[in-house]
Design a protein around this motif. Structure first.
Motif, PDB file in Angstrom:
ATOM      1  N   VAL A  79       0.838  -1.207   0.000  1.00 51.47           N
ATOM      2  CA  VAL A  79       0.000   0.000   0.000  1.00 51.47           C
ATOM      3  C   VAL A  79       0.868   1.251   0.000  1.00 51.47           C
ATOM      4  O   VAL A  79       0.617   2.199  -0.757  1.00 51.47           O
ATOM      5  N   LEU A  80       1.911   1.264   0.833  1.00 57.40           N
ATOM      6  CA  LEU A  80       2.806   2.422   0.886  1.00 57.40           C
ATOM      7  C   LEU A  80       3.523   2.645  -0.444  1.00 57.40           C
ATOM      8  O   LEU A  80       3.648   3.785  -0.895  1.00 57.40           O
ATOM      9  N   VAL A  81       3.980   1.570  -1.060  1.00 57.83           N
ATOM     10  CA  VAL A  81       4.647   1.698  -2.362  1.00 57.83           C
ATOM     11  C   VAL A  81       3.683   2.289  -3.385  1.00 57.83           C
ATOM     12  O   VAL A  81       4.045   3.189  -4.151  1.00 57.83           O
ATOM     13  N   GLY A  82       2.443   1.810  -3.393  1.00 59.50           N
ATOM     14  CA  GLY A  82       1.444   2.348  -4.312  1.00 59.50           C
ATOM     15  C   GLY A  82       1.170   3.823  -4.085  1.00 59.50           C
ATOM     16  O   GLY A  82       1.128   4.612  -5.032  1.00 59.50           O
ATOM     17  N   ILE A  83       0.991   4.207  -2.833  1.00 57.69           N
ATOM     18  CA  ILE A  83       0.716   5.616  -2.503  1.00 57.69           C
ATOM     19  C   ILE A  83       1.899   6.502  -2.864  1.00 57.69           C
ATOM     20  O   ILE A  83       1.734   7.569  -3.471  1.00 57.69           O
ATOM     21  N   VAL A  84       3.107   6.069  -2.505  1.00 55.76           N
ATOM     22  CA  VAL A  84       4.306   6.873  -2.779  1.00 55.76           C
ATOM     23  C   VAL A  84       4.506   7.053  -4.276  1.00 55.76           C
ATOM     24  O   VAL A  84       4.750   8.172  -4.751  1.00 55.76           O
ATOM     25  N   PHE A  85       4.373   5.977  -5.039  1.00 54.10           N
ATOM     26  CA  PHE A  85       4.591   6.109  -6.473  1.00 54.10           C
ATOM     27  C   PHE A  85       3.460   6.850  -7.175  1.00 54.10           C
ATOM     28  O   PHE A  85       3.691   7.539  -8.167  1.00 54.10           O
ATOM     29  N   PHE A  86       2.244   6.750  -6.649  1.00 57.49           N
ATOM     30  CA  PHE A  86       1.158   7.569  -7.177  1.00 57.49           C
ATOM     31  C   PHE A  86       1.470   9.049  -6.955  1.00 57.49           C
ATOM     32  O   PHE A  86       1.329   9.873  -7.864  1.00 57.49           O
ATOM     33  N   ALA A  87       1.898   9.391  -5.727  1.00 56.27           N
ATOM     34  CA  ALA A  87       2.213  10.788  -5.413  1.00 56.27           C
ATOM     35  C   ALA A  87       3.378  11.296  -6.252  1.00 56.27           C
ATOM     36  O   ALA A  87       3.327  12.421  -6.776  1.00 56.27           O
ATOM     37  N   ALA A  92       5.384  14.517 -10.702  1.00 56.46           N
ATOM     38  CA  ALA A  92       6.156  14.596 -11.944  1.00 56.46           C
ATOM     39  C   ALA A  92       5.288  15.078 -13.098  1.00 56.46           C
ATOM     40  O   ALA A  92       5.706  15.927 -13.898  1.00 56.46           O
ATOM     41  N   ALA A  93       4.066  14.559 -13.195  1.00 59.39           N
ATOM     42  CA  ALA A  93       3.171  14.967 -14.287  1.00 59.39           C
ATOM     43  C   ALA A  93       2.791  16.433 -14.166  1.00 59.39           C
ATOM     44  O   ALA A  93       2.845  17.182 -15.148  1.00 59.39           O
ATOM     45  N   LEU A  94       2.401  16.851 -12.966  1.00 63.82           N
ATOM     46  CA  LEU A  94       2.030  18.259 -12.775  1.00 63.82           C
ATOM     47  C   LEU A  94       3.237  19.177 -12.927  1.00 63.82           C
ATOM     48  O   LEU A  94       3.137  20.260 -13.506  1.00 63.82           O
ATOM     49  N   GLY A  95       4.376  18.744 -12.385  1.00 63.60           N
ATOM     50  CA  GLY A  95       5.557  19.598 -12.399  1.00 63.60           C
ATOM     51  C   GLY A  95       6.194  19.716 -13.759  1.00 63.60           C
ATOM     52  O   GLY A  95       6.405  20.819 -14.271  1.00 63.60           O
ATOM     53  N   LEU A 108      11.578  16.896  -6.792  1.00 62.68           N
ATOM     54  CA  LEU A 108      13.025  16.857  -6.628  1.00 62.68           C
ATOM     55  C   LEU A 108      13.442  16.689  -5.163  1.00 62.68           C
ATOM     56  O   LEU A 108      14.554  16.229  -4.880  1.00 62.68           O
ATOM     57  N   LEU A 109      12.560  17.043  -4.241  1.00 62.55           N
ATOM     58  CA  LEU A 109      12.827  16.788  -2.816  1.00 62.55           C
ATOM     59  C   LEU A 109      12.554  15.330  -2.454  1.00 62.55           C
ATOM     60  O   LEU A 109      13.355  14.687  -1.777  1.00 62.55           O
ATOM     61  N   PHE A 110      11.405  14.813  -2.875  1.00 65.66           N
ATOM     62  CA  PHE A 110      10.943  13.520  -2.375  1.00 65.66           C
ATOM     63  C   PHE A 110      11.433  12.310  -3.167  1.00 65.66           C
ATOM     64  O   PHE A 110      11.586  11.234  -2.595  1.00 65.66           O
ATOM     65  N   CYS A 111      11.679  12.454  -4.449  1.00 65.86           N
ATOM     66  CA  CYS A 111      12.105  11.308  -5.250  1.00 65.86           C
ATOM     67  C   CYS A 111      13.416  10.703  -4.725  1.00 65.86           C
ATOM     68  O   CYS A 111      13.493   9.482  -4.535  1.00 65.86           O
TER      69      CYS A 111
END
Length: 175
Positions: A79-87, A92-95, A108-111
């Protein structure tokens, strides 16, 4: 002047030209390289120098954090992997797709921190599976800290280059 204008003028949503963004970047990587698997690195050096009670404390604290990380991975890892990669995908898409600078900065902070998290999970798994303790713990924690610092230096470099590019491309705020 209304409250929103004051807040946005103070915070400045153009992240790469904001001093607060660079302070946060420095604090995040300073903290990430100091806390190795949740253990302060000065505790590691003290245990190496003094041994005895300091070594017992280090073994206990590393054991606590290793079991904690592995428990979280076992119970909520997928679940955490899914949430983190969704975020991260959303940022990335918005930025980079839509040009939202705040999302670029957050990506660039969180990746790179996700890479450090994966490294922490790998190291915790290695410590638990091999039952690494005492003197054998020092090279493992030193290795983990070294690679965390490598990831951090690369993240700071890439973020700095991208931030300078954005600031040069967009110029000063039109006012």
């Amino acid at each position: 002047m209304d409250a929103f204008a004051t807040i946005f003028e103070l915070i400045d949503m153009r992240s790469f030209s904001n001093l607060w963004f660079w302070i946060v970047l420095a604090v995040i990587w300073s903290t990430a390289s100091h806390w190795v698997l949740g253990v302060p690195y000065d505790m590691v050096t003290r245990a190496k120098r003094q041994g005895g009670r300091a070594m017992d404390d280090l073994n206990a604290l590393v054991g606590i954090y290793v079991r904690r990380l592995l428990y979280i991975a076992r119970e909520a890892g997928a679940v955490l992997v899914g949430i983190v990669f969704f975020a991260l995908t959303m940022l990335a898409a918005l930025g980079f797709g839509y040009g939202v600078e705040l999302c670029q900065a957050l990506f660039l902070l969180f990746c790179p921190l996700v890479l450090v998290g994966a490294l922490s999970m790998r190291t915790a798994s290695r410590i638990a599976s091999r039952d690494i303790r005492d003197e054998a713990l020092f090279p493992v924690l030193r290795w983990h800290r070294f690679w965390t610092q490598v990831i951090g230096m690369n993240a700071i470099f890439i973020t700095s280059m991208w931030g300078m590019f954005q600031n040069l491309r967009l110029g000063p705020l039109a006012g």
